[in-house]
Design a protein around this motif. Sequence first.
Motif, PDB file in Angstrom:
ATOM      1  N   VAL A 128       0.836  -1.201   0.000  1.00 32.00           N
ATOM      2  CA  VAL A 128       0.000   0.000   0.000  1.00 32.00           C
ATOM      3  C   VAL A 128       0.873   1.253   0.000  1.00 32.00           C
ATOM      4  N   ARG A 129       2.180   1.082   0.244  1.00 29.37           N
ATOM      5  CA  ARG A 129       3.118   2.212   0.204  1.00 29.37           C
ATOM      6  C   ARG A 129       4.012   2.091  -1.030  1.00 29.37           C
ATOM      7  N   ARG A 130       3.401   2.237  -2.185  1.00 25.33           N
ATOM      8  CA  ARG A 130       4.162   2.170  -3.430  1.00 25.33           C
ATOM      9  C   ARG A 130       5.271   3.215  -3.447  1.00 25.33           C
ATOM     10  N   ASP A 131       5.014   4.372  -2.846  1.00 27.09           N
ATOM     11  CA  ASP A 131       6.020   5.433  -2.842  1.00 27.09           C
ATOM     12  C   ASP A 131       7.288   5.002  -2.112  1.00 27.09           C
ATOM     13  N   VAL A 132       7.121   4.266  -1.007  1.00 26.94           N
ATOM     14  CA  VAL A 132       8.292   3.808  -0.250  1.00 26.94           C
ATOM     15  C   VAL A 132       9.025   2.704  -1.013  1.00 26.94           C
ATOM     16  N   LEU A 133       8.266   1.835  -1.686  1.00 19.13           N
ATOM     17  CA  LEU A 133       8.899   0.792  -2.495  1.00 19.13           C
ATOM     18  C   LEU A 133       9.750   1.409  -3.603  1.00 19.13           C
ATOM     19  N   GLU A 134       9.236   2.439  -4.232  1.00 18.51           N
ATOM     20  CA  GLU A 134       9.993   3.112  -5.289  1.00 18.51           C
ATOM     21  C   GLU A 134      11.251   3.760  -4.721  1.00 18.51           C
ATOM     22  N   GLU A 135      11.146   4.289  -3.512  1.00 15.38           N
ATOM     23  CA  GLU A 135      12.314   4.880  -2.860  1.00 15.38           C
ATOM     24  C   GLU A 135      13.340   3.799  -2.522  1.00 15.38           C
ATOM     25  N   ALA A 136      12.861   2.658  -2.032  1.00  8.32           N
ATOM     26  CA  ALA A 136      13.769   1.554  -1.704  1.00  8.32           C
ATOM     27  C   ALA A 136      14.515   1.076  -2.949  1.00  8.32           C
ATOM     28  N   ALA A 137      13.822   1.034  -4.076  1.00  7.48           N
ATOM     29  CA  ALA A 137      14.437   0.560  -5.317  1.00  7.48           C
ATOM     30  C   ALA A 137      15.632   1.414  -5.727  1.00  7.48           C
ATOM     31  N   ARG A 138      15.648   2.664  -5.288  1.00  6.91           N
ATOM     32  CA  ARG A 138      16.748   3.568  -5.632  1.00  6.91           C
ATOM     33  C   ARG A 138      18.037   3.204  -4.895  1.00  6.91           C
ATOM     34  N   HIS A 139      17.916   2.487  -3.786  1.00  8.51           N
ATOM     35  CA  HIS A 139      19.084   2.143  -2.968  1.00  8.51           C
ATOM     36  C   HIS A 139      19.538   0.728  -3.341  1.00  8.51           C
ATOM     37  N   GLU A 140      20.224   0.629  -4.474  1.00  8.18           N
ATOM     38  CA  GLU A 140      20.505  -0.669  -5.080  1.00  8.18           C
ATOM     39  C   GLU A 140      21.566  -1.489  -4.350  1.00  8.18           C
ATOM     40  N   SER A 141      22.261  -0.897  -3.396  1.00  6.65           N
ATOM     41  CA  SER A 141      23.259  -1.667  -2.650  1.00  6.65           C
ATOM     42  C   SER A 141      22.633  -2.412  -1.473  1.00  6.65           C
ATOM     43  N   ILE A 142      21.325  -2.259  -1.304  1.00  9.35           N
ATOM     44  CA  ILE A 142      20.590  -2.993  -0.271  1.00  9.35           C
ATOM     45  C   ILE A 142      19.547  -3.876  -0.945  1.00  9.35           C
ATOM     46  N   MET A 143      19.434  -5.113  -0.471  1.00  9.77           N
ATOM     47  CA  MET A 143      18.376  -6.006  -0.933  1.00  9.77           C
ATOM     48  C   MET A 143      17.174  -5.828  -0.010  1.00  9.77           C
TER      49      MET A 143
END
Length: 369
Positions: A128-143
């Motif tokens: 339900v927090r698509r915005d946070v998922l998109e933000e997480a995707a930007r930090h590619e050194s973290i899985m």
Amino acid sequence: MQEFRLERYLTSGVERLVKEITEASDRFSPERIFMVKYALAVKKAGKRREKAEKMGEHIPPFLIASITERCNLHCRGCYARANHACGGQEDGGEMLRELTKKQWGNIFSQAVDLGVSFILLAGGEPLVRRDVLEEAARHESIMFPVFTNGTLLDTECGEAFASGKNLIPILSMEGGQETTDLRRGTGIYSHLVQLMEGLKEQKKIFGVSVTVTCRNLEEVMSNAFIQDIKERGCRAVIFVEYVPVEKGTSELAPGEEERCRMDETVQRLRKKYEDMIFISFPGDEKASGGCLAAGRGFFHINARGGAEPCPFAPYSDTDLLHTSLRDALGSPLFQRLRTEGILEKDHKGGCVLFGQEQSVKNIWENKRR
């Protein structure tokens, strides 16, 4: 017997996935490029943690972040609802303000700088927090393994996974159709099966999370169940012992005999299915020398930014809106839990800190005075 190291096991699992994907993918495919870059990032993060350790500072390799309190399902025995960390207004309570996309992004950036390699995203229902998922995707050194009920994965909310190679869907199920639908609702199992087939076709790495009770233990630990989800494309299975947060459900929590059987089965599965990853909580914690919460191996961040020992110990004396991630690791609550032997105690079902809830609460209340 050599002590089990969850961090080492996960790192080797990632290395196996990298090797498999690089061998099976085109040289310049996005998947191959990402996995190679991520493998290098994991090694770099490990060196940062080692350097910090030499300086007397322990940095955990994992974090758990519950990015929302909202959820579209009402699963039986849900720990988040029982702990009032899920539901809010829909359950007649108050929906408190959740961290913004920018605030979560700041936390993720701090995690990168510290050397954190994995952040498990949970909720509520994190999709339900698509915005946070998109933000997480930007930090590619973290899985980012994303623990989801799957019902929103084939909507616009699921589009973030297509571009976010570091977002790994972890589908929650309880076994086969009967046990899954009994806890999660009619039709959920069929929906999950369709999702798995779609993810496999897209060549998207995904896993399955199973809440293990005395009732479904035999089913979910069976070769038949594991083989079925493997053939559907599943690459990781996370077994989580049921925590009896709802009154009158303690008989569902695995006892000592069941936990021993789980440990033996997980070891067997790791040998039989070497191309898959199997994680067991809190079984792997016990094998690692005790509970990994309170910063020993991870800690939990709730949807409002509170730093908690773990999701099953929802007590916080530190607010990440006003405290750095590094300073949160030194919170008085975390320090006392780590130094007073509570994390090394045994438990009768669920997890250590849930079994020691009164002790945790007493420490928390004393620190607030």
